[in-house]
Motif scaffolding. Structure first.
Motif, PDB file in Angstrom:
ATOM      1  N   LEU A 144       0.836  -1.204   0.000  1.00  0.00           N
ATOM      2  CA  LEU A 144       0.000   0.000   0.000  1.00  0.00           C
ATOM      3  C   LEU A 144       0.868   1.250   0.000  1.00  0.00           C
ATOM      4  O   LEU A 144       0.613   2.205  -0.751  1.00  0.00           O
ATOM      5  N   LEU A 145       1.918   1.258   0.813  1.00  0.00           N
ATOM      6  CA  LEU A 145       2.838   2.407   0.837  1.00  0.00           C
ATOM      7  C   LEU A 145       3.535   2.576  -0.510  1.00  0.00           C
ATOM      8  O   LEU A 145       3.733   3.703  -0.969  1.00  0.00           O
ATOM      9  N   LEU A 146       3.896   1.480  -1.151  1.00  0.00           N
ATOM     10  CA  LEU A 146       4.475   1.542  -2.498  1.00  0.00           C
ATOM     11  C   LEU A 146       3.491   2.200  -3.460  1.00  0.00           C
ATOM     12  O   LEU A 146       3.867   3.063  -4.256  1.00  0.00           O
ATOM     13  N   GLY A 147       2.227   1.803  -3.369  1.00  0.00           N
ATOM     14  CA  GLY A 147       1.211   2.383  -4.244  1.00  0.00           C
ATOM     15  C   GLY A 147       1.020   3.870  -4.008  1.00  0.00           C
ATOM     16  O   GLY A 147       0.917   4.655  -4.958  1.00  0.00           O
ATOM     17  N   ILE A 148       0.996   4.283  -2.751  1.00  0.00           N
ATOM     18  CA  ILE A 148       0.825   5.697  -2.428  1.00  0.00           C
ATOM     19  C   ILE A 148       2.027   6.507  -2.903  1.00  0.00           C
ATOM     20  O   ILE A 148       1.867   7.576  -3.508  1.00  0.00           O
TER      21      ILE A 148
ATOM     22  N   SER B 242       4.034   5.765  -5.320  1.00  0.00           N
ATOM     23  CA  SER B 242       4.008   5.800  -6.785  1.00  0.00           C
ATOM     24  C   SER B 242       2.968   6.785  -7.300  1.00  0.00           C
ATOM     25  O   SER B 242       3.200   7.475  -8.295  1.00  0.00           O
ATOM     26  N   LEU B 243       1.832   6.868  -6.621  1.00  0.00           N
ATOM     27  CA  LEU B 243       0.813   7.838  -7.013  1.00  0.00           C
ATOM     28  C   LEU B 243       1.325   9.261  -6.832  1.00  0.00           C
ATOM     29  O   LEU B 243       1.123  10.128  -7.704  1.00  0.00           O
TER      30      LEU B 243
ATOM     31  N   TYR C 184       1.407   2.846 -13.163  1.00  0.00           N
ATOM     32  CA  TYR C 184       1.497   1.388 -13.116  1.00  0.00           C
ATOM     33  C   TYR C 184       1.927   0.956 -11.711  1.00  0.00           C
ATOM     34  O   TYR C 184       1.355   0.029 -11.126  1.00  0.00           O
ATOM     35  N   GLY C 185       2.936   1.618 -11.154  1.00  0.00           N
ATOM     36  CA  GLY C 185       3.395   1.297  -9.809  1.00  0.00           C
ATOM     37  C   GLY C 185       2.315   1.520  -8.764  1.00  0.00           C
ATOM     38  O   GLY C 185       2.169   0.735  -7.821  1.00  0.00           O
ATOM     39  N   ALA C 186       1.550   2.595  -8.932  1.00  0.00           N
ATOM     40  CA  ALA C 186       0.460   2.884  -7.990  1.00  0.00           C
ATOM     41  C   ALA C 186      -0.607   1.794  -8.062  1.00  0.00           C
ATOM     42  O   ALA C 186      -1.079   1.303  -7.029  1.00  0.00           O
TER      43      ALA C 186
ATOM     44  N   GLY D 206      -2.501   1.690 -15.501  1.00  0.00           N
ATOM     45  CA  GLY D 206      -1.501   2.735 -15.723  1.00  0.00           C
ATOM     46  C   GLY D 206      -1.632   3.362 -17.102  1.00  0.00           C
ATOM     47  O   GLY D 206      -1.546   4.581 -17.256  1.00  0.00           O
ATOM     48  N   ALA D 207      -1.851   2.523 -18.124  1.00  0.00           N
ATOM     49  CA  ALA D 207      -1.987   3.024 -19.497  1.00  0.00           C
ATOM     50  C   ALA D 207      -3.234   3.885 -19.649  1.00  0.00           C
ATOM     51  O   ALA D 207      -3.181   4.977 -20.224  1.00  0.00           O
TER      52      ALA D 207
END
Length: 125
Positions: free
Chosen positions: A19-23, A25-26, A54-56, A110-111
């Motif tokens: 979740l932290l990775l997603g945040i 990345s966003l 994509y990472g988010a 992401g796309a």
């Protein structure tokens, strides 16, 4: 929580990391778009937001679905008792199929997100 091949390969602690990775990345995606406008780069460079988007998406989907794509790729799981090796070949194959689906879904999000950003920039600016 228990490891379930192709269904669940991470526990709550690993979910939080995703979740932290997603945040993060966003936030990187927002920063990328802002930098492109501030630097007055060509509008087509907004498509570069695909990568952090994509990472988010990947972080969010891994969090929500309790499944780590990277763990599936290297054949491990961690549902709370530490990282353990997947021993069964059928389980490993199920995990890898699930990883491909999550990866594809994240790439699609992401796309679409980057195309929406590009489209909105054409309509607004």
């Amino acid at each position: 929580m228990e490891y379930q091949p192709g269904v669940c390969n991470i526990g709550p602690a690993q979910q939080r990391r995703r979740l932290l990775l997603g945040i993060a990345s966003l936030l990187l995606a927002v920063g990328t778009v802002a930098a492109i406008f501030v630097m007055e780069w060509p509008r087509w460079t907004l498509i570069l937001s695909l990568f952090p988007l994509y990472g988010a998406a990947m972080g969010y989907f891994q969090y929500r679905e309790r499944f780590c794509v990277g763990f599936a790729g290297i054949g491990v799981f961690d549902v709370g008792g530490g990282t353990q090796q997947v021993q069964d070949e059928a389980a490993l194959e199920a995990d890898r199929r699930r990883a491909v689906r999550l990866n594809t879904k994240s790439l699609a999000v992401g796309a679409v997100g980057s195309l929406v950003i590009y489209g909105v920039s054409l309509a607004v600016f």
